[in-house]
Design an enzyme around this catalytic site. Structure first.
Site, short mmCIF file in Angstrom:
data_model
loop_
_atom_site.label_atom_id
_atom_site.label_comp_id
_atom_site.label_asym_id
_atom_site.label_seq_id
_atom_site.Cartn_x
_atom_site.Cartn_y
_atom_site.Cartn_z
CB ILE A 144 46.84 -25.16 -50.19
CG1 ILE A 144 46.15 -24.00 -50.90
CG2 ILE A 144 47.59 -24.67 -48.99
CD1 ILE A 144 45.12 -23.28 -50.04
CD GLU A 145 43.41 -25.36 -55.33
OE1 GLU A 145 43.25 -26.54 -55.66
OE2 GLU A 145 42.46 -24.63 -54.99
CB SER A 146 49.04 -28.42 -57.59
OG SER A 146 49.81 -27.22 -57.67
CE1 TYR A 249 42.00 -24.49 -51.61
CE2 TYR A 249 41.20 -22.24 -51.56
CZ TYR A 249 41.90 -23.25 -52.19
OH TYR A 249 42.53 -23.01 -53.39
#
Length: 546
Positions: A144-146, A249
């Site tokens: 989910i970050e990158s 998130y």
């Protein structure tokens, strides 16, 4: 009576429970109509599919759009999430479902690409988490970050697989400079992320809060906890007090764990490996460029970049301190055996000077003839450059650059290659003709003879008589007169023998002198009665004819 009181208290307890929903109830019933999805959902999947690693190591499904989408009921999602072997709680609600739908329906191609990349990156993440004793389900945070892109940079500057901001990364010991950015290094950044997550869990003793703090920082989480009030709070009980982008998130983290586990239940095909990628590393203690390694070991430079994304300019600065270079395992021994050949390959092209002295303008061979030559240079416009900056760099004007390149506007696009006309003083390869002392006397005699004849009005005789005959008589007189008369100047400038030069912005006496054959700075100073070197744009200078 006691029985009635007991029943009354029991009823109050039920009403109180209904009026104040528990954390468990919130987890299951919470909704949000203004969900903000992480930036990783915006990843250009088509561009990602062109990734060298995916193209060369994986077989991707190109018919994913023709495969029907399979949805599931809430009950099925709840059951599947509950059966995942995780330490971190994976509750279900409508917000979590919206993220699952995003992955399994609208971003199926992205999931397929990430599944292909995960074959290489997941073992790296797992090893770092294991060393710190953390739950392995945290390995899906970079999803989910990158979207598993080590070169990902967010709108606010977070970089790498784990999306570290620069201050946080440096605080965790990661190196960031013009050549190296360890936020992009899968090994170094995973180690730092594991250490950071361990710190956050130590602060809250709750993984949902630790994960939220990883996204927005402990300060925002602490503020939300204070506003929510009470004890034993988790992410879901402070949901509406968190920044809007952080609210999604934890649900996105749950959805990422779900889709990376149950992708086959939704007709998403995993990328298959064409060949296994087995790597090893070697420590480099010399300055090496990727092109040197690629040329000698016959490795595609794209592969070196995929395996070593932390080197921003393809340079390993091993002369500063030892650095690690990741290679296909079969190539590590080849590197060790060929290191001298690698370092010496095109060494002058990649060498970095440690000591340098500026070349003096007047340091020229006095015995050689020089000429001024037009040199057309190519300049590629970089980010932030303007025509005025480029003009100042080359000592020309903006209008000249526009004229040479057929430009009308004063703006120039990044990446455009401009023609720049410059002048350079170069040796012709011919030696100057030396004048012998006896010839100097003869030349002086010739000059005296001409002056005597002119004074007598015998110009016709001067014009028709051979130089040797006219000069013969006064030679002795010329020799004798040298003791009483001042010696003639070495160089005189006849009246009117000048050219004119209008000084342009950025020009100096040295650059102007180089443009005219045989002219020195002293010649220009003498012709214009200039003592110093200060000149101004627009000033007209006399240039002696050489």
């Amino acid at each position: 009576m006691k029985k009635l009181v007991t029943l009354f208290l029991a009823g109050c307890t039920v009403l109180a429970a209904a009026a104040a929903p528990s954390i468990l109830t919130l987890k299951q019933s919470i909704t949000d109509n203004s969900i903000i999805y992480p930036e990783s959902f915006e990843t250009d999947t088509h561009k990602m599919m062109q990734n060298w690693y995916l193209q060369n190591y994986m077989v991707l499904n190109t018919n994913y759009s023709k495969v029907p989408v399979i949805d599931a009921s809430d009950e099925v999602y709840i059951k599947r999430l509950s059966q995942m072997p995780t330490v971190i709680e994976m509750p279900y609600n409508q917000i979590v479902r919206s993220y699952i739908n995003m992955y399994t329906q609208r971003r199926r191609e992205l999931v397929e690409s990430m599944l292909g990349m995960s074959l290489y990156y997941m073992p790296i993440f797992e090893q770092a988490l294991e060393r710190h004793g953390l739950p392995l389900e945290l390995r899906y945070l970079p999803v989910i970050e990158s979207a598993l892109n080590p070169d990902a940079v967010s709108r606010v500057g977070a970089t790498g697989l784990w999306q570290f901001m620069l201050p946080t990364a440096r605080g965790l010991g990661l190196e960031i400079n013009s050549l190296v950015d360890e936020r992009r290094d899968p090994y170094a950044s995973s180690e730092a992320a594991a250490a950071y997550l361990k710190q956050l869990y130590g602060m809250y003793n709750d993984w949902s809060l630790a994960i939220a703090a990883y996204n927005c920082g402990p300060g925002n989480v602490n503020k939300a906890l204070r506003r929510a009030g009470g004890d034993n709070k988790d992410f879901w009980s402070i949901y509406y007090f968190l920044p809007q982008e952080t609210r999604g998130y934890v649900p996105a983290f749950i959805a990422a764990n779900y889709v990376m586990t149950y992708y086959n239940q939704h007709n998403i095909s995993p990328a298959l490996a064409k060949r296994p990628i087995i790597t090893d590393s070697v420590h480099i203690n010399k300055r090496v460029h990727f092109k040197q390694v690629a040329a000698v070991l016959d490795i595609p430079i794209e592969e070196l970049r995929v395996l070593n994304p932390q080197y921003r300019k393809d340079i390993i600065p091993g002369d500063i301190r030892p650095y690690s270079l990741v290679l296909p395992s079969m190539q590590v021994y080849s590197y060790i055996m060929s290191e001298d050949s690698i370092v010496s390959h095109d060494a002058t092209l990649y060498a970095q000077r440690t000591v340098v002295e500026p070349t003096p303008i007047d340091k020229i061979d006095p015995n050689m003839e020089y000429t001024t030559k037009l040199v057309v240079k190519k300049h590629k416009v970089r980010r932030g450059e303007t025509l005025s900056k480029i003009a100042a760099k080359y000592g020309v004007t903006v209008s000249e650059i526009k004229k040479w390149n057929g430009m009308r506007k004063n703006t120039v696009a990044r990446g455009r290659v401009l023609k720049i006309n410059t002048y350079q003083r170069v040796a012709t390869g011919k030696k100057k003709v030396e004048v012998q002392p006896e010839n100097v006397v003869a030349q002086a005699a010739d000059s005296v003879a001409v002056e005597v004849a002119s004074a007598a009005g015998d110009s016709a005789a001067v014009a028709t008589a051979p130089v040797q005959e006219v000069a013969a008589a006064p030679v002795e007189k010329a020799k004798a007169s040298t003791t009483t008369k001042a010696a003639p100047k070495a160089k005189t400038t006849p009246k009117g023998s000048f050219r004119y030069h209008t000084v342009k912005k950025g020009e100096s006496l040295s650059t102007i002198a180089r443009r005219y054959k045989g002219v020195t700075i002293a010649d220009i100073q003498r012709a214009n009665s200039i003592k110093g070197t200060n000149i101004r744009a627009g000033q007209k200078l006399k240039i002696p004819n050489s």
